[in-house]
Design a protein around this motif. Structure first.
Motif, short mmCIF file in Angstrom:
data_model
loop_
_atom_site.label_atom_id
_atom_site.label_comp_id
_atom_site.label_asym_id
_atom_site.label_seq_id
_atom_site.Cartn_x
_atom_site.Cartn_y
_atom_site.Cartn_z
N ILE A 167 0.84 -1.19 0.00
CA ILE A 167 0.00 0.00 0.00
C ILE A 167 0.88 1.25 0.00
O ILE A 167 0.58 2.24 -0.67
CB ILE A 167 -0.98 -0.02 1.19
N GLU A 168 1.99 1.21 0.73
CA GLU A 168 2.92 2.35 0.75
C GLU A 168 3.50 2.60 -0.65
O GLU A 168 3.70 3.75 -1.04
CB GLU A 168 4.03 2.14 1.78
N THR A 169 3.77 1.54 -1.39
CA THR A 169 4.26 1.70 -2.77
C THR A 169 3.20 2.40 -3.61
O THR A 169 3.51 3.32 -4.38
CB THR A 169 4.61 0.33 -3.39
N LEU A 170 1.96 1.99 -3.45
CA LEU A 170 0.86 2.64 -4.18
C LEU A 170 0.75 4.11 -3.77
O LEU A 170 0.55 4.98 -4.61
CB LEU A 170 -0.46 1.92 -3.94
N LYS A 171 0.89 4.37 -2.49
CA LYS A 171 0.80 5.75 -2.00
C LYS A 171 1.90 6.61 -2.62
O LYS A 171 1.64 7.74 -3.05
CB LYS A 171 0.91 5.78 -0.48
N ARG A 172 3.12 6.09 -2.69
CA ARG A 172 4.22 6.85 -3.31
C ARG A 172 3.91 7.17 -4.76
O ARG A 172 4.18 8.28 -5.24
CB ARG A 172 5.54 6.07 -3.20
N ALA A 173 3.33 6.21 -5.47
CA ALA A 173 2.97 6.43 -6.88
C ALA A 173 1.89 7.50 -7.02
O ALA A 173 1.98 8.37 -7.88
CB ALA A 173 2.53 5.13 -7.53
N VAL A 174 0.88 7.44 -6.15
CA VAL A 174 -0.21 8.42 -6.21
C VAL A 174 0.32 9.81 -5.88
O VAL A 174 0.00 10.79 -6.56
CB VAL A 174 -1.38 8.00 -5.28
N VAL A 175 1.16 9.91 -4.85
CA VAL A 175 1.74 11.21 -4.48
C VAL A 175 2.58 11.76 -5.63
O VAL A 175 2.51 12.95 -5.95
CB VAL A 175 2.57 11.10 -3.17
N ALA A 176 3.35 10.90 -6.28
CA ALA A 176 4.16 11.34 -7.42
C ALA A 176 3.26 11.91 -8.51
O ALA A 176 3.56 12.97 -9.08
CB ALA A 176 5.00 10.19 -7.97
N LEU A 177 2.15 11.25 -8.79
CA LEU A 177 1.22 11.75 -9.80
C LEU A 177 0.58 13.07 -9.36
O LEU A 177 0.40 13.97 -10.18
CB LEU A 177 0.15 10.71 -10.12
N GLU A 178 0.24 13.16 -8.08
CA GLU A 178 -0.33 14.42 -7.56
C GLU A 178 0.64 15.58 -7.75
O GLU A 178 0.23 16.72 -7.98
CB GLU A 178 -0.69 14.28 -6.08
N ALA A 198 -1.57 9.04 -15.45
CA ALA A 198 -1.72 10.43 -15.87
C ALA A 198 -1.91 11.29 -14.62
O ALA A 198 -2.76 10.97 -13.79
CB ALA A 198 -2.92 10.58 -16.80
N PRO A 199 -1.12 12.35 -14.48
CA PRO A 199 -1.26 13.21 -13.29
C PRO A 199 -2.69 13.71 -13.07
O PRO A 199 -3.13 13.83 -11.92
CB PRO A 199 -0.31 14.37 -13.59
N GLY A 200 -3.44 13.94 -14.12
CA GLY A 200 -4.82 14.41 -13.97
C GLY A 200 -5.74 13.38 -13.33
O GLY A 200 -6.83 13.73 -12.85
N ARG A 201 -5.33 12.13 -13.29
CA ARG A 201 -6.13 11.07 -12.69
C ARG A 201 -5.78 10.85 -11.22
O ARG A 201 -6.36 9.99 -10.56
CB ARG A 201 -5.95 9.76 -13.46
N ALA A 202 -4.84 11.64 -10.68
CA ALA A 202 -4.39 11.45 -9.30
C ALA A 202 -5.53 11.48 -8.29
O ALA A 202 -5.55 10.63 -7.38
CB ALA A 202 -3.32 12.48 -8.96
N PRO A 203 -6.51 12.40 -8.39
CA PRO A 203 -7.61 12.36 -7.41
C PRO A 203 -8.39 11.04 -7.44
O PRO A 203 -8.76 10.52 -6.37
CB PRO A 203 -8.49 13.55 -7.82
N ALA A 204 -8.61 10.49 -8.61
CA ALA A 204 -9.33 9.22 -8.72
C ALA A 204 -8.51 8.09 -8.10
O ALA A 204 -9.05 7.23 -7.40
CB ALA A 204 -9.66 8.91 -10.17
#
Length: 128
Positions: free
Chosen positions: A44-55, A101-107
């Motif tokens: 889950i932390e790996t996923l979080k790092r990816a989402v933060v990077a996109l944000e 895609a960075p624009g998909r970060a909220p989703a």
């Protein structure tokens, strides 16, 4: 000689041994889940790092591939423990991370929160 007692989803077991088997299965799942919990949290932390990077507008191909792989593993593994919503969220994350895609970060952030939230519920055997 009578047939062994069995219970399929949605039916009542025919004798006490079926109740004991079902309870034993839940107990074993709980024990295995507790042993895997740290690995799941690391994923889950790996996923979080990816989402933060996109944000932050960063698309790190190596991190995104790793997050996609982790999401794939989570989709299967948490489903075995009965976390159906978490499994679905992990699968959707996997699909999204195929073409990040960075624009998909909220989703993606919402999917990650759904995954985390479902994993707070008790372990229940997945339906057959």
């Amino acid at each position: 000689m009578s047939a062994p007692a069995t219970a399929s989803p949605g039916t009542r077991p025919t004798d006490d041994s079926a109740y004991l088997d079902a309870a034993w299965s839940r107990d074993v799942l709980r024990i295995v889940w507790e042993r895997r919990r740290d690995l799941v949290q690391a994923r889950i932390e790996t996923l979080k790092r990816a989402v933060v990077a996109l944000e932050e507008g960063r698309v790190d191909p190596k991190l995104m591939r790793e997050a996609e792989r982790v999401a794939h593993m989570l989709a299967g593994s948490v489903g075995m423990f009965g976390f159906v919503a978490a499994s679905k969220a992990a699968h959707e994350l996997e699909v999204e991370l195929t073409h990040p895609a960075p624009g998909r970060a909220p989703a993606l952030s919402a999917l990650l929160e759904s995954l985390r939230s479902d994993l707070q519920s008790p372990v229940t055997p997945a339906p057959d």
